[in-house]
Design a protein around this motif. Structure first.
Motif, PDB file in Angstrom:
ATOM      1  N   VAL A 136       0.859  -1.176   0.000  1.00 53.10           N
ATOM      2  CA  VAL A 136       0.000   0.000   0.000  1.00 53.10           C
ATOM      3  C   VAL A 136       0.899   1.231   0.000  1.00 53.10           C
ATOM      4  CG1 VAL A 136      -1.746   1.307   1.268  1.00 53.10           C
ATOM      5  CG2 VAL A 136      -1.873  -1.206   1.182  1.00 53.10           C
ATOM      6  N   SER A 139       2.373   3.596   3.070  1.00 50.75           N
ATOM      7  CA  SER A 139       2.120   2.973   4.370  1.00 50.75           C
ATOM      8  C   SER A 139       3.393   2.347   4.908  1.00 50.75           C
ATOM      9  CB  SER A 139       1.041   1.900   4.238  1.00 50.75           C
ATOM     10  OG  SER A 139       1.554   0.768   3.538  1.00 50.75           O
ATOM     11  N   ASP A 140       3.360   2.008   6.161  1.00 51.57           N
ATOM     12  CA  ASP A 140       4.484   1.336   6.799  1.00 51.57           C
ATOM     13  C   ASP A 140       4.154  -0.147   6.948  1.00 51.57           C
ATOM     14  OD1 ASP A 140       6.767   0.654   8.143  1.00 51.57           O
ATOM     15  OD2 ASP A 140       6.158   1.545  10.063  1.00 51.57           O
ATOM     16  N   LEU A 142       1.889  -2.038   5.173  1.00 52.57           N
ATOM     17  CA  LEU A 142       0.579  -2.544   4.787  1.00 52.57           C
ATOM     18  C   LEU A 142       0.632  -3.102   3.367  1.00 52.57           C
ATOM     19  CD1 LEU A 142      -1.883   0.198   6.106  1.00 52.57           C
ATOM     20  CD2 LEU A 142      -1.218  -1.949   7.210  1.00 52.57           C
ATOM     21  N   ARG A 199      -6.593  -5.017   8.460  1.00 51.60           N
ATOM     22  CA  ARG A 199      -6.880  -3.615   8.749  1.00 51.60           C
ATOM     23  C   ARG A 199      -8.052  -3.079   7.918  1.00 51.60           C
ATOM     24  NH1 ARG A 199      -5.122  -5.161  12.411  1.00 51.60           N
ATOM     25  NH2 ARG A 199      -3.070  -4.864  13.360  1.00 51.60           N
ATOM     26  N   THR A 240      -6.675  -5.592   3.306  1.00 53.01           N
ATOM     27  CA  THR A 240      -5.494  -4.816   3.684  1.00 53.01           C
ATOM     28  C   THR A 240      -4.951  -5.423   4.968  1.00 53.01           C
ATOM     29  OG1 THR A 240      -6.395  -2.799   2.709  1.00 53.01           O
ATOM     30  CG2 THR A 240      -4.598  -2.542   4.288  1.00 53.01           C
ATOM     31  N   GLU A 242      -1.640  -5.881   7.832  1.00 50.24           N
ATOM     32  CA  GLU A 242      -0.399  -5.386   8.428  1.00 50.24           C
ATOM     33  C   GLU A 242       0.641  -6.502   8.368  1.00 50.24           C
ATOM     34  OE1 GLU A 242       1.259  -4.305  12.887  1.00 50.24           O
ATOM     35  OE2 GLU A 242      -0.836  -3.836  12.406  1.00 50.24           O
TER      36      GLU A 242
END
Length: 529
Positions: A136, A139-140, A142, A199, A240, A242
């Motif tokens: 994504v 994002s960090d 994702l 998420r 989505t 993590e």
């Protein structure tokens, strides 16, 4: 309900999940499909024009290969047509079509539903073309996992990213069915079950809309998709998740051939205190035996991994370490994470099976319970395939999430206990299969009674489970029924173990309002030591 997502290139790339939806003939179904009914030729032409990924009819090449389920118990149920969806728009077209034609349907990518809920005599929505894992942007850690992604592709693409999630071992299982039912794997004690890392999700609902559900939008639907099981609320087209960075792991497959009851009792009690970096599955394998022949000895093995830790395997295994058969045991120390998964990965072939499951605490497993397990193992009827009774190690990070925080209710146990029944139909008679299933039921009932084990894992769908509602969902059942009433009051998405809509607004989670089985599970978990 969230507004329908606007058409975009990204929306056309999102995928749909394995057995994220399965609709079959049921009394009261919104699709009253009459046996032998068939849409006119013009209807099939309409479907072919609407589904850009293409459709297959029984006379087409590869039809039989694509419609074959992993559990051959359900292989005789052949679809009238296979829609090979290539986009979320294709999924919407399929939903609109089955509603117009009053046609039952099922959705599949991997086809591993244990109870055959991804088979249908109607339209099979094949999502295997809608696959992939992409970061994504901005994002960090994702990623977007398209709903038709199989584990094998997820492994390859996340290896390139240097990331991982909680994932399974079988490389042909669909990611959607895995995630929607909770999702167990060797990382779950470190990261939580797969659904704990979700998420957001996108799904096509019964009204044909493509919606996004997360903690801020359609929060109840998002909650339900984190453990409420595939096929209940819509067709999930993307997730989505993590991810976590990979590290070196030690992987192992250890075997014991002597003093098995003693070893099993020690493993089940001592490993319960292992660090969260440790994940394992214990299997006691019962070899096949033909009538009139002696059975080979049982074996006990444990497969698993240890992330980088100050604690060694020798320290974790304690008194069982020196008892293992070193000639039959394998250990690969400090290997790159995905190299370690190559060692652990399993590829399964289609056969006939049923699995029963429950959750137990280590403190409840005494010598008498262990003796009963081995006594039942010795009584297994003669069949052409070996079977195992197994213990998947849970706990750790799983228990840092409350039982009602997500739909996955099975928190607070040490082991997920399962008993297999496997057979090969061409060589096993109906009587042999009946005896094997009866043995499996009696084995499970006796061990559950002796250990106080409760519940059942919804991803190990058990068609013989009488109180599946309470066993799968516990005190979360009432809220799940409310979500069902909100998104699918007409039961478009239905199958033999589908959640039904709440008839009236229900209070959330009081055990006194639960059906008997759900209430018993909630109370039993509270009583577990």
């Amino acid at each position: 309900m969230a507004r329908e997502l606007r058409s975009s290139r990204r929306n056309f790339l999102v995928g749909l999940g394995g057995f994220a939806a399965a609709a079959k003939l049921m009394p009261g179904s919104a699709l009253a499909f009459e046996a032998g009914a068939c849409p006119p030729p013009s209807a099939w032409s309409d479907l072919a024009r609407a589904v850009k990924g293409g459709v297959l009819r029984p006379e087409d090449p590869f039809f039989a290969d694509i419609c074959r389920p992993n559990n051959l118990r359900y292989g005789a149920t052949l679809p009238a047509c296979i829609a090979r969806c290539a986009s979320a728009r294709d999924v919407q077209a399929c939903i609109a079509w089955v509603k117009r034609q009053n046609m039952p349907f099922a959705v599949r990518s991997g086809g591993h539903n244990y109870a055959g809920f991804s088979t249908t005599p109607g339209l099979l929505i094949d999502m295997s073309r809608m696959a992939g894992v992409t970061p994504v942007a901005g994002s960090d850690g994702l990623v977007t996992v398209q709903g038709g992604t199989l584990n094998l592709l997820a492994y390859k693409q996340m290896e390139r990213m240097g990331r991982t999630i909680t994932h399974g071992r079988c490389d042909t299982v669909g990611a959607a069915g895995f995630l929607l039912g909770g999702g167990i794997g060797f990382n779950m004690r470190k990261f939580g079950v797969g659904a704990d890392l979700m998420r957001a999700t996108e799904l096509v609902t019964a009204d044909g809309h493509l919606v996004r559900a997360d903690a801020g939008t359609d929060a109840s639907l998002y909650w339900a998709c984190r453990g409420g099981g595939g096929g209940n609320f819509g067709i999930n087209t993307a997730f989505t998740l993590e991810t976590r960075p990979v590290d070196a792991v030690t992987v192992f497959n250890l075997t014991w051939t002597r003093d098995l009851p003693k070893v099993l009792k020690l493993l089940l009690t001592e490993l319960a205190s292992a660090p969260d970096d440790f994940g394992s599955k214990i299997a006691v394998t019962i070899p096949s035996r033909q009538e009139g022949c002696d059975r080979a000895p049982l074996t006990l093995s444990i497969l698993g991994q240890l992330h980088g830790s100050d604690t060694s395997l020798k320290d974790i295994f304690k008194s069982t370490w020196e008892l293992r058969d070193q000639d039959q045991s394998q250990i690969k120390a400090d290997v790159p994470y995905w190299q370690g998964q190559d060692f652990l990965t399993e590829t399964t072939f289609p056969y006939y099976y049923q699995e029963k499951s429950s959750y137990m605490r280590a403190a409840s497993i005494d010598d008498e319970a262990i003796a009963a397990m081995f006594d039942w193992a010795g009584r297994m009827p003669a069949t052409s395939m070996p079977v195992s009774f197994k213990f998947f190690q849970v706990g750790g990070a799983i228990d840092r999430v409350g039982r009602t925080e997500t739909a996955y209710v099975h928190r607070g146990a040490d082991w997920l206990f399962t008993v297999e029944a496997n057979w090969w139909s061409p060589t096993d008679s109906t009587l042999q299969v009946t005896q094997a299933l009866d043995w499996q039921q009696r084995f499970t009932d006796d061990v559950n009674r002796r250990t106080g084990a409760v519940g059942a894992f919804q991803n190990f769908s058990d068609p013989s489970l009488a109180d599946w509602q309470g066993a799968y969902y516990g005190e979360n059942l009432a809220r799940l029924a409310e979500v069902k009433r909100a998104v699918d009051p007409g039961m478009l998405f239905t199958f033999a173990q589908a959640i039904r809509p709440a008839e009236t607004p229900a209070r959330r989670n009081p055990s006194s309002a639960l059906p008997g089985g759900a209430r018993r599970e909630a109370e039993a978990v509270e009583r577990l030591p």
